[in-house]
Design a protein around this motif. Structure first.
Motif, PDB file in Angstrom:
ATOM      1  N   PRO A  77       0.804  -1.130  -0.076  1.00 53.57           N
ATOM      2  CA  PRO A  77       0.183  -0.043  -0.144  1.00 53.57           C
ATOM      3  C   PRO A  77       0.713   1.266   0.050  1.00 53.57           C
ATOM      4  O   PRO A  77       1.994   1.357   0.725  1.00 53.57           O
ATOM      5  CB  PRO A  77      -0.837  -0.072   1.266  1.00 53.57           C
ATOM      6  N   GLY A  78       0.532   2.186  -0.701  1.00 55.21           N
ATOM      7  CA  GLY A  78       1.097   3.545  -0.842  1.00 55.21           C
ATOM      8  C   GLY A  78       0.137   4.755  -1.349  1.00 55.21           C
ATOM      9  O   GLY A  78      -0.976   4.542  -1.202  1.00 55.21           O
ATOM     10  N   PRO A  79       0.653   5.791  -1.760  1.00 53.05           N
ATOM     11  CA  PRO A  79      -0.185   6.835  -2.029  1.00 53.05           C
ATOM     12  C   PRO A  79      -1.151   6.521  -3.175  1.00 53.05           C
ATOM     13  O   PRO A  79      -2.135   6.988  -3.130  1.00 53.05           O
ATOM     14  CB  PRO A  79       0.751   8.079  -2.569  1.00 53.05           C
ATOM     15  N   ASN A  80      -0.688   5.580  -3.998  1.00 55.48           N
ATOM     16  CA  ASN A  80      -1.594   5.515  -5.263  1.00 55.48           C
ATOM     17  C   ASN A  80      -2.669   4.517  -4.879  1.00 55.48           C
ATOM     18  O   ASN A  80      -3.846   4.734  -5.354  1.00 55.48           O
ATOM     19  CB  ASN A  80      -0.846   4.792  -6.285  1.00 55.48           C
ATOM     20  N   MET A  89      -8.394   3.809  -3.627  1.00 57.69           N
ATOM     21  CA  MET A  89      -9.317   3.352  -2.550  1.00 57.69           C
ATOM     22  C   MET A  89     -10.426   4.551  -2.140  1.00 57.69           C
ATOM     23  O   MET A  89     -11.780   4.153  -1.974  1.00 57.69           O
ATOM     24  CB  MET A  89      -9.004   2.633  -1.232  1.00 57.69           C
ATOM     25  N   SER A  90      -9.871   5.863  -1.933  1.00 54.98           N
ATOM     26  CA  SER A  90     -10.662   6.967  -1.557  1.00 54.98           C
ATOM     27  C   SER A  90     -11.567   7.095  -2.836  1.00 54.98           C
ATOM     28  O   SER A  90     -12.716   7.435  -2.509  1.00 54.98           O
ATOM     29  CB  SER A  90      -9.802   7.894  -1.136  1.00 54.98           C
ATOM     30  N   ARG A  91     -11.202   6.967  -3.922  1.00 51.78           N
ATOM     31  CA  ARG A  91     -12.162   7.404  -5.359  1.00 51.78           C
ATOM     32  C   ARG A  91     -13.197   6.355  -5.374  1.00 51.78           C
ATOM     33  O   ARG A  91     -14.117   6.591  -5.668  1.00 51.78           O
ATOM     34  CB  ARG A  91     -11.046   7.323  -6.348  1.00 51.78           C
ATOM     35  N   SER A  92     -12.724   5.095  -5.081  1.00 45.84           N
ATOM     36  CA  SER A  92     -13.712   3.815  -4.962  1.00 45.84           C
ATOM     37  C   SER A  92     -14.994   4.046  -4.139  1.00 45.84           C
ATOM     38  O   SER A  92     -16.076   4.035  -4.416  1.00 45.84           O
ATOM     39  CB  SER A  92     -13.186   2.699  -5.082  1.00 45.84           C
ATOM     40  N   VAL A  93     -14.500   4.515  -3.021  1.00 42.97           N
ATOM     41  CA  VAL A  93     -15.487   4.977  -1.714  1.00 42.97           C
ATOM     42  C   VAL A  93     -16.479   5.847  -2.271  1.00 42.97           C
ATOM     43  O   VAL A  93     -17.667   5.882  -1.929  1.00 42.97           O
ATOM     44  CB  VAL A  93     -14.665   4.840  -0.518  1.00 42.97           C
ATOM     45  N   GLN A  94     -15.726   6.993  -2.485  1.00 41.46           N
ATOM     46  CA  GLN A  94     -16.458   8.187  -2.790  1.00 41.46           C
ATOM     47  C   GLN A  94     -17.259   8.096  -3.962  1.00 41.46           C
ATOM     48  O   GLN A  94     -18.525   8.587  -3.898  1.00 41.46           O
ATOM     49  CB  GLN A  94     -15.316   9.502  -2.956  1.00 41.46           C
ATOM     50  N   LEU A  95     -16.757   7.611  -5.212  1.00 44.05           N
ATOM     51  CA  LEU A  95     -17.556   7.721  -6.395  1.00 44.05           C
ATOM     52  C   LEU A  95     -18.003   6.411  -7.127  1.00 44.05           C
ATOM     53  O   LEU A  95     -18.711   6.400  -7.849  1.00 44.05           O
ATOM     54  CB  LEU A  95     -16.497   8.367  -7.713  1.00 44.05           C
ATOM     55  N   ALA A 141      -8.992   6.299 -12.281  1.00 42.42           N
ATOM     56  CA  ALA A 141      -7.962   6.276 -11.332  1.00 42.42           C
ATOM     57  C   ALA A 141      -7.041   5.004 -11.497  1.00 42.42           C
ATOM     58  O   ALA A 141      -5.991   5.015 -11.098  1.00 42.42           O
ATOM     59  CB  ALA A 141      -8.559   6.581  -9.909  1.00 42.42           C
ATOM     60  N   MET A 142      -7.722   3.928 -11.393  1.00 36.49           N
ATOM     61  CA  MET A 142      -6.895   2.782 -11.539  1.00 36.49           C
ATOM     62  C   MET A 142      -6.160   2.674 -12.729  1.00 36.49           C
ATOM     63  O   MET A 142      -5.040   1.996 -12.712  1.00 36.49           O
ATOM     64  CB  MET A 142      -7.820   1.595 -11.657  1.00 36.49           C
TER      65      MET A 142
END
Length: 45
Positions: free
Chosen positions: A20-23, A28-34, A42-43
């Motif tokens: 796990p890192g910044p990418n 993960m944050s984009r997936s949860v939000q959008l 993003a992927m």
């Protein structure tokens, strides 16, 4: 490249890609939000 060296390289890349890192946090944050459909860009990036 010797076969042993190639397998060492493949194993190293696999472990580093799964770390796990910044990418990973960004995706993960984009997936949860959008949702999944909007996070595909993003992927791919």
């Amino acid at each position: 490249m010797a076969l042993h060296t190639w397998w060492l390289f493949v194993g190293s890349v696999f472990l580093l890609s799964g770390t796990p890192g910044p990418n990973m946090l960004h995706v993960m944050s984009r997936s949860v939000q959008l949702g999944l459909r909007r996070s595909v860009a993003a992927m791919a990036g």
